[in-house]
Design a protein around this motif. Structure first.
Motif, PDB file in Angstrom:
ATOM      1  N   PRO A 100      43.672 -18.348 -24.994  1.00  0.00           N
ATOM      2  CA  PRO A 100      43.204 -16.990 -25.282  1.00  0.00           C
ATOM      3  C   PRO A 100      42.295 -16.913 -26.509  1.00  0.00           C
ATOM      4  O   PRO A 100      41.359 -16.112 -26.537  1.00  0.00           O
ATOM      5  CB  PRO A 100      44.474 -16.180 -25.505  1.00  0.00           C
ATOM      6  CG  PRO A 100      45.606 -17.038 -25.134  1.00  0.00           C
ATOM      7  CD  PRO A 100      45.119 -18.435 -24.968  1.00  0.00           C
ATOM      8  N   ASP A 101      42.549 -17.746 -27.522  1.00  0.00           N
ATOM      9  CA  ASP A 101      41.701 -17.733 -28.714  1.00  0.00           C
ATOM     10  C   ASP A 101      40.295 -18.235 -28.391  1.00  0.00           C
ATOM     11  O   ASP A 101      39.300 -17.668 -28.858  1.00  0.00           O
ATOM     12  CB  ASP A 101      42.324 -18.571 -29.833  1.00  0.00           C
ATOM     13  CG  ASP A 101      43.628 -17.970 -30.341  1.00  0.00           C
ATOM     14  OD1 ASP A 101      43.763 -16.724 -30.328  1.00  0.00           O
ATOM     15  OD2 ASP A 101      44.517 -18.744 -30.743  1.00  0.00           O
ATOM     16  N   GLU A 102      40.201 -19.288 -27.579  1.00  0.00           N
ATOM     17  CA  GLU A 102      38.893 -19.790 -27.167  1.00  0.00           C
ATOM     18  C   GLU A 102      38.164 -18.766 -26.307  1.00  0.00           C
ATOM     19  O   GLU A 102      36.956 -18.576 -26.448  1.00  0.00           O
ATOM     20  CB  GLU A 102      39.040 -21.099 -26.394  1.00  0.00           C
ATOM     21  CG  GLU A 102      39.442 -22.282 -27.245  1.00  0.00           C
ATOM     22  CD  GLU A 102      39.558 -23.554 -26.426  1.00  0.00           C
ATOM     23  OE1 GLU A 102      38.732 -23.774 -25.516  1.00  0.00           O
ATOM     24  OE2 GLU A 102      40.490 -24.330 -26.693  1.00  0.00           O
ATOM     25  N   LEU A 103      38.894 -18.118 -25.412  1.00  0.00           N
ATOM     26  CA  LEU A 103      38.292 -17.094 -24.560  1.00  0.00           C
ATOM     27  C   LEU A 103      37.769 -15.941 -25.408  1.00  0.00           C
ATOM     28  O   LEU A 103      36.650 -15.464 -25.203  1.00  0.00           O
ATOM     29  CB  LEU A 103      39.305 -16.589 -23.530  1.00  0.00           C
ATOM     30  CG  LEU A 103      38.809 -15.540 -22.551  1.00  0.00           C
ATOM     31  CD1 LEU A 103      37.601 -16.031 -21.760  1.00  0.00           C
ATOM     32  CD2 LEU A 103      39.936 -15.120 -21.615  1.00  0.00           C
ATOM     33  N   ARG A 104      38.549 -15.510 -26.384  1.00  0.00           N
ATOM     34  CA  ARG A 104      38.127 -14.434 -27.276  1.00  0.00           C
ATOM     35  C   ARG A 104      36.860 -14.831 -28.029  1.00  0.00           C
ATOM     36  O   ARG A 104      35.912 -14.054 -28.141  1.00  0.00           O
ATOM     37  CB  ARG A 104      39.239 -14.086 -28.261  1.00  0.00           C
ATOM     38  CG  ARG A 104      38.892 -12.956 -29.211  1.00  0.00           C
ATOM     39  CD  ARG A 104      40.044 -12.578 -30.127  1.00  0.00           C
ATOM     40  NE  ARG A 104      41.044 -11.833 -29.366  1.00  0.00           N
ATOM     41  CZ  ARG A 104      42.262 -12.297 -29.054  1.00  0.00           C
ATOM     42  NH1 ARG A 104      42.663 -13.481 -29.457  1.00  0.00           N
ATOM     43  NH2 ARG A 104      43.091 -11.557 -28.358  1.00  0.00           N
ATOM     44  N   GLU A 105      36.827 -16.076 -28.527  1.00  0.00           N
ATOM     45  CA  GLU A 105      35.660 -16.544 -29.269  1.00  0.00           C
ATOM     46  C   GLU A 105      34.411 -16.577 -28.382  1.00  0.00           C
ATOM     47  O   GLU A 105      33.333 -16.144 -28.789  1.00  0.00           O
ATOM     48  CB  GLU A 105      35.924 -17.936 -29.837  1.00  0.00           C
ATOM     49  CG  GLU A 105      34.773 -18.480 -30.662  1.00  0.00           C
ATOM     50  CD  GLU A 105      35.012 -19.888 -31.160  1.00  0.00           C
ATOM     51  OE1 GLU A 105      34.045 -20.665 -31.188  1.00  0.00           O
ATOM     52  OE2 GLU A 105      36.169 -20.218 -31.514  1.00  0.00           O
TER      53      GLU A 105
END
Length: 92
Positions: A43-48
């Motif tokens: 989710p953090d990579e997707l958000r970035e």
């Protein structure tokens, strides 16, 4: 943030009414995070990536139209990043 509706069964509604302190939105987000984990999406990579695409000028609707998975979004962002800017093109 966009609010979406979700269909719930009567037993879900009953339980939520009995326990009105439960944040149904948080339950929904938790379930989505679990789905992301099953599919190997951080989710953090997707958000970035989403933030980078938005910084590049894409709207959420354009992102949805041009992608349908994590790898597509990553390619979209990287393609845009590798294209020369107008300033770079005039220097050549």
């Amino acid at each position: 943030m966009i609010t979406r509706s979700a269909t719930i069964e009567e037993i879900d509604e009953l339980y939520l009414r009995w326990n009105d302190h439960i944040n149904a939105s948080a339950l929904f987000r938790r379930a989505l995070r679990e789905e992301m984990e099953v599919r190997g999406v951080d989710p953090d990579e997707l958000r970035e990536l989403l933030e980078r695409a938005r910084e590049q000028g894409y709207t959420l609707d354009e992102i949805v139209k041009n992608t349908n998975r994590f790898d597509d979004l990553q390619s979209l962002v990287e393609e845009q990043q590798s294209q020369p800017t107008t300033e770079d093109a005039t220097e050549d």
